[in-house]
Design a protein around this motif. Structure first.
Motif, PDB file in Angstrom:
ATOM      1  N   GLY A   1       4.745  18.895   2.565  1.00  0.00           N
ATOM      2  CA  GLY A   1       4.516  17.493   2.264  1.00  0.00           C
ATOM      3  C   GLY A   1       3.606  17.252   1.092  1.00  0.00           C
ATOM      4  N   MET A   2       3.534  18.214   0.161  1.00  0.00           N
ATOM      5  CA  MET A   2       2.598  18.126  -0.955  1.00  0.00           C
ATOM      6  C   MET A   2       3.333  17.853  -2.261  1.00  0.00           C
ATOM      7  N   LEU A   3       2.626  17.223  -3.187  1.00  0.00           N
ATOM      8  CA  LEU A   3       3.127  16.984  -4.533  1.00  0.00           C
ATOM      9  C   LEU A   3       2.345  17.844  -5.506  1.00  0.00           C
ATOM     10  N   VAL A   4       3.077  18.656  -6.283  1.00  0.00           N
ATOM     11  CA  VAL A   4       2.473  19.517  -7.301  1.00  0.00           C
ATOM     12  C   VAL A   4       3.070  19.109  -8.643  1.00  0.00           C
ATOM     13  N   GLU A   5       2.283  18.470  -9.491  1.00  0.00           N
ATOM     14  CA  GLU A   5       2.848  17.966 -10.739  1.00  0.00           C
ATOM     15  C   GLU A   5       1.821  18.005 -11.872  1.00  0.00           C
ATOM     16  N   ASN A   6       2.363  18.100 -13.099  1.00  0.00           N
ATOM     17  CA  ASN A   6       1.548  18.004 -14.314  1.00  0.00           C
ATOM     18  C   ASN A   6       0.448  19.057 -14.379  1.00  0.00           C
ATOM     19  N   ASN A   7       0.737  20.262 -13.877  1.00  0.00           N
ATOM     20  CA  ASN A   7      -0.227  21.359 -13.953  1.00  0.00           C
ATOM     21  C   ASN A   7       0.206  22.348 -15.028  1.00  0.00           C
ATOM     22  N   LEU A   8      -0.745  22.931 -15.705  1.00  0.00           N
ATOM     23  CA  LEU A   8      -0.511  24.010 -16.666  1.00  0.00           C
ATOM     24  C   LEU A   8      -1.088  25.283 -16.068  1.00  0.00           C
ATOM     25  N   VAL A   9      -0.216  26.272 -15.837  1.00  0.00           N
ATOM     26  CA  VAL A   9      -0.631  27.521 -15.204  1.00  0.00           C
ATOM     27  C   VAL A   9      -0.097  28.686 -16.016  1.00  0.00           C
ATOM     28  N   TYR A  10      -0.966  29.615 -16.392  1.00  0.00           N
ATOM     29  CA  TYR A  10      -0.508  30.737 -17.202  1.00  0.00           C
ATOM     30  C   TYR A  10      -1.401  31.957 -17.016  1.00  0.00           C
ATOM     31  N   ASP A  11      -0.851  33.103 -17.419  1.00  0.00           N
ATOM     32  CA  ASP A  11      -1.562  34.386 -17.416  1.00  0.00           C
ATOM     33  C   ASP A  11      -2.148  34.719 -16.041  1.00  0.00           C
ATOM     34  N   CYS A  12      -1.266  34.841 -15.054  1.00  0.00           N
ATOM     35  CA  CYS A  12      -1.656  35.284 -13.719  1.00  0.00           C
ATOM     36  C   CYS A  12      -1.041  36.655 -13.465  1.00  0.00           C
ATOM     37  N   SER A  13      -1.728  37.497 -12.705  1.00  0.00           N
ATOM     38  CA  SER A  13      -1.248  38.870 -12.534  1.00  0.00           C
ATOM     39  C   SER A  13       0.031  38.927 -11.711  1.00  0.00           C
TER      40      SER A  13
ATOM     41  N   GLY B   1       6.384  37.409 -12.925  1.00  0.00           N
ATOM     42  CA  GLY B   1       7.382  36.361 -12.948  1.00  0.00           C
ATOM     43  C   GLY B   1       6.755  34.985 -12.951  1.00  0.00           C
ATOM     44  N   ALA B   2       7.622  33.975 -12.992  1.00  0.00           N
ATOM     45  CA  ALA B   2       7.138  32.600 -13.071  1.00  0.00           C
ATOM     46  C   ALA B   2       6.992  31.949 -11.703  1.00  0.00           C
ATOM     47  N   PHE B   3       7.904  32.249 -10.765  1.00  0.00           N
ATOM     48  CA  PHE B   3       8.031  31.443  -9.558  1.00  0.00           C
ATOM     49  C   PHE B   3       8.522  32.324  -8.420  1.00  0.00           C
ATOM     50  N   ILE B   4       7.945  32.100  -7.228  1.00  0.00           N
ATOM     51  CA  ILE B   4       8.411  32.870  -6.084  1.00  0.00           C
ATOM     52  C   ILE B   4       8.239  32.062  -4.797  1.00  0.00           C
ATOM     53  N   ILE B   5       9.234  32.142  -3.921  1.00  0.00           N
ATOM     54  CA  ILE B   5       9.099  31.751  -2.521  1.00  0.00           C
ATOM     55  C   ILE B   5       9.342  33.022  -1.722  1.00  0.00           C
TER      56      ILE B   5
ATOM     57  N   GLN C   1       2.833  35.855  -9.829  1.00  0.00           N
ATOM     58  CA  GLN C   1       3.572  34.706 -10.359  1.00  0.00           C
ATOM     59  C   GLN C   1       2.607  33.535 -10.600  1.00  0.00           C
ATOM     60  N   THR C   2       3.012  32.658 -11.485  1.00  0.00           N
ATOM     61  CA  THR C   2       2.181  31.487 -11.740  1.00  0.00           C
ATOM     62  C   THR C   2       2.266  30.480 -10.598  1.00  0.00           C
ATOM     63  N   PHE C   3       3.396  30.459  -9.883  1.00  0.00           N
ATOM     64  CA  PHE C   3       3.533  29.609  -8.697  1.00  0.00           C
ATOM     65  C   PHE C   3       4.088  30.435  -7.545  1.00  0.00           C
ATOM     66  N   HIS C   4       3.481  30.270  -6.365  1.00  0.00           N
ATOM     67  CA  HIS C   4       3.955  30.984  -5.173  1.00  0.00           C
ATOM     68  C   HIS C   4       3.893  30.050  -3.977  1.00  0.00           C
ATOM     69  N   GLN C   5       5.000  29.950  -3.273  1.00  0.00           N
ATOM     70  CA  GLN C   5       5.002  29.340  -1.948  1.00  0.00           C
ATOM     71  C   GLN C   5       5.434  30.405  -0.955  1.00  0.00           C
TER      72      GLN C   5
ATOM     73  N   GLY D   1      -2.202  37.722  -7.221  1.00  0.00           N
ATOM     74  CA  GLY D   1      -2.978  36.930  -8.163  1.00  0.00           C
ATOM     75  C   GLY D   1      -2.105  35.777  -8.636  1.00  0.00           C
ATOM     76  N   TRP D   2      -2.102  34.672  -7.892  1.00  0.00           N
ATOM     77  CA  TRP D   2      -1.216  33.549  -8.189  1.00  0.00           C
ATOM     78  C   TRP D   2      -2.008  32.359  -8.729  1.00  0.00           C
ATOM     79  N   GLY D   3      -1.333  31.525  -9.521  1.00  0.00           N
ATOM     80  CA  GLY D   3      -2.000  30.354 -10.064  1.00  0.00           C
ATOM     81  C   GLY D   3      -2.118  29.252  -9.030  1.00  0.00           C
ATOM     82  N   ILE D   4      -0.971  28.727  -8.583  1.00  0.00           N
ATOM     83  CA  ILE D   4      -0.916  27.773  -7.479  1.00  0.00           C
ATOM     84  C   ILE D   4      -0.208  28.464  -6.320  1.00  0.00           C
ATOM     85  N   TYR D   5      -0.851  28.486  -5.159  1.00  0.00           N
ATOM     86  CA  TYR D   5      -0.403  29.302  -4.034  1.00  0.00           C
ATOM     87  C   TYR D   5      -0.354  28.413  -2.788  1.00  0.00           C
TER      88      TYR D   5
END
Length: 717
Positions: A559-571, A596-600, A573-577, A548-552
């Motif tokens: 080659g993508m730009l991910v900026e100025n996003n607010l992501v919270y309360d995800c089961s 957690g907050a972030f995962i690769i 991580q909030t960000f996953h690559q 259950g990720w916010g931005i996945y």
């Protein structure tokens, strides 16, 4: 040598930072806050009625032999389409007067039809295109399963007469389900009756039978009308039952599964006569030609009016140019199992397989309700626009823009109670893509995937130069926005996609897994994920416990730009690559991920991404989850804080002592470069107000506050 000394300095700084966090108790920090004015949202302006020289008027009380004037309107969509075709005008408007127009078979637009036509509602009047017909009168009271019910005669002479959708007003009524609450668990997948997919037998072995626990099986009166829905990972299977053996628990289906069935997979039975009991439920008994309905409060045999789905598709467009719709409601279509006319299973099943003769439907693609048809289908067309329209209780995908379609807009539209994907943008797998410039702006999408649970709010596979902005997407069982359809680093026709200022929340229900508020696949140069607000994305242990990720950013996203996003309360991580390269992730707020907050999650030799000027906060969870080896990515000038541990952040596989990695250890591995470890001073983090104080330490990390404008600009009812 300079890099070595810089790392030593960072390591020493990290030691002092950690000591300060340990020995100096965290105190509330106050600051001044800029008041953020709410974004004004105006109702859509539908304009005024102005009858043009070549315009046409249609009314439910009209006649198709009339001249189509305001005084003598036509009656049907088809007649208006034909009348427009004969017009010499470069453009014209077809005005629909208030009422319901029943579409009993799909209206087909082709290259022969008039271009430059706007089909729209008369201002201030409600216009409905419906794929259903009314059932009223002839109800009588009866009792079924010990409960009062209404019953009426219906003719079900063939499969074409059989319907799976029943509506009461604006509500889809439920067919009886078993169990009434929760789910059953698979006892035995029946491996001996399965067929392996040689490309990936672990996930994609195909099953035609499984064993339920015997005490979960009823002696179904009409077993061939029962359906079973099986959930696994990112897919739910809708399978017509061929037979059930109550003595053994064996359930045989007439459609192969797309994915492997496993022990303890969740499943439910649907359309079960023996469990019809709750108000608003119904059951169509084709052996008796009778429709049973459990009345709700206020229902009588005299006043009950229901609508049955008689058509699963409303409109098709092939080779069409410049046809638009405004102010129209598209509602109430039916559905069937996908793959009825397909032959994909011939490639997977040996004709000598003992269950081969019982197969009636082919295998689905196991992701994103890919094969589900659309109520409105557009291919090889351009300039097909929808403005201020409502799509509701459509049992398949609502809108599909298919191969070769260009320059279309969906603006200020409302999607609600959609059976599969709300909007699907597809194209050929060629570079450059044949599908381009499809723009979805200012739309409100809610309660999608009501029948096909693995559907997406907005699904874009192969297309480029598309805009997905200022939409509100919520309450789907699966991903909110999914872009890309290429697993890995090969050439990808999807690029230059703008996913900005969308409000996405309440995604997932615990049945499925591996989802994101925003999900991407493959190399996507010039694509941007910006200004989105994403929260409450989740799954639980019933969905195999992950995803259950916010931005996945999934396989090969690059080659993508991910900026100025607010992501919270995800089961999760909030960000996953998962894996990718050369992505830039900057100036985001990632807060309160359940794991957690972030995962690769995959280590590669190249730089996966650059993480800079972000705020990452947790509540007794790792900052970098599993991302603890060196050289996975570059981080620089981020702020980190853990609200439970006085700011003393850790990274690692979990918060267990053996799994946690301290600040000095992470610095030694090349992380937390130029980091700020401090309370960011949100206005009210506990209540999810992430407005930053004017003296926030995040500003030291280079974070730049932005004005939130996520969500629709139109005020929808």
């Amino acid at each position: 040598m300079e890099a070595f000394f810089a790392k030593i300095v960072s390591f020493i700084t990290a030691i002092f930072t950690m000591l300060s966090l340990i020995f100096v108790p965290a105190a509330p920090v106050e600051g001044e806050f800029d008041e953020v004015a709410p974004v004004a949202k105006q109702a859509f302006d539908e304009g005024e009625f102005v009858m043009g020289e070549y315009d046409i008027v249609v009314s439910p009380s009209g006649n198709d032999q009339n001249d189509g004037s305001l005084e003598n309107p036509l009656r049907t969509v088809e007649a208006a389409k034909e009348r427009a075709k004969s017009s010499s005008a470069d453009s014209l408007t077809v005005w629909f007067r208030e009422g319901t127009y029943n579409i009993t078979s799909a209206v087909e637009f082709t290259a022969e039809d008039k271009s430059g036509v706007l089909y729209r509602s008369y201002p201030g009047e409600k216009v409905v295109f419906s794929g259903a017909k009314e059932i009223s009168g002839n109800w009588s009271e009866t009792t079924i399963n010990g409960v009062k019910a209404f019953v009426t005669d219906v003719e079900v002479n063939s499969d074409e007469d059989y319907f799976r959708s029943l509506f009461k007003g604006n509500k889809r009524l439920s067919r009886s389900t078993y169990p009434k609450e929760g789910v059953f668990k698979v006892a035995d997948p029946s491996e001996a009756e399965a067929v392996e997919n040689p490309h990936d037998p672990y996930f994609f072995t195909h099953f035609l039978a499984f064993y339920a626990h015997k005490d979960n099986i009823l002696d179904f009166a009409n077993a061939s009308d029962v359906e079973v829905e099986v959930m696994h990972y990112w897919c739910d299977e809708h399978l017509p039952v061929h037979s059930v053996d109550a003595s053994t628990g064996r359930v045989e289906v007439s459609k192969p599964t797309s994915m492997r069935i496993r022990v303890d997979d969740n499943f439910v039975f649907r359309n079960v006569k023996e469990t019809l009991s709750l108000p608003g439920e119904w059951y169509l008994d084709r052996t008796e030609d009778k429709l049973y309905y459990i009345p709700e409060d206020g229902d009588t045999v005299e006043n009950t009016v229901l609508n049955t789905g008689v058509n699963d598709q409303l409109f098709t467009f092939n080779g069409v140019k410049n046809i638009s719709f405004q102010g129209i409601d598209f509602i109430n279509t039916d559905w069937d199992f996908t793959g009825k006319n397909g032959a994909f299973w011939d490639k997977q099943f040996d004709v000598t397989h003992p269950l081969y003769e019982n197969i009636e439907y082919c295998i689905d693609h196991p992701q994103a309700a890919f094969e589900v048809p659309a109520a409105i289908y557009i291919a090889d067309s351009s300039g097909i626009d929808f403005t201020d329209c409502r799509f509701e209780n459509l049992s398949y995908t609502a809108l599909k823009f298919d191969k070769g379609t260009q320059d279309c807009n969906i603006t200020s539209c409302r999607f609600n109670e959609i059976g599969a994907n709300a909007i699907f943008i597809h194209g050929d797998f060629v570079v450059p893509a044949t599908t381009r410039n499809i723009n979805i702006r200012d739309c409100h999408i809610s309660y999608y995937g009501r029948i096909f649970s693995n559907a997406i709010g907005i699904l874009l596979t192969h297309a480029y130069d598309c805009d997905i902005t200022n939409n509100e997407i919520h309450d789907g069982w699966y991903t909110g926005v999914s872009v890309g359809w290429n697993w890995g680093y090969s050439d990808n026709p999807t690029n230059a996609i703008n996913i900005s200022n969308n409000l996405i929340y309440n995604i997932g229900n615990g049945w499925l897994s591996d989802m994101g508020g925003i999900y991407t696949l493959g190399i996507q140069p010039d694509s941007v994920v910006s200004g989105n607000v994403i929260y409450n994305v989740g799954c639980d242990e019933g969905a195999y416990g992950y995803g259950g990720w916010g931005i996945y950013l999934d396989e090969g996203s690059s080659g993508m730009l991910v900026e100025n996003n607010l992501v919270y309360d995800c089961s999760s991580q909030t960000f996953h690559q998962h894996y990718g390269k050369d992505n830039v992730v900057r100036n985001n707020i990632f807060a309160f991920g359940g794991e957690g907050a972030f995962i690769i999650s995959k280590h590669e030799e190249h730089n996966s991404l650059t993480l800079t000027n972000n705020i990452l906060v947790t509540d007794n969870q790792p900052i970098y989850a599993r991302t603890i080896e060196s050289d996975w990515f570059i981080d620089d000038s981020n702020l980190y804080w853990d609200y439970t541990n006085g700011g003393n952040v850790t990274s690692g596989y979990s918060m267990k002592l053996a799994d946690k990695k301290s600040i000095p250890l992470m610095v030694a591995r090349g992380y937390y470069n130029n980091a700020v470890f401090a309370d960011p001073i949100f206005k009210d983090a506990a209540n999810r107000d992430f407005t930053l104080a004017k003296n926030s330490p995040a500003l030291e990390a280079g974070f730049k506050p932005w004005e939130y404008s996520a969500g629709t600009k139109t005020l929808f009812e």
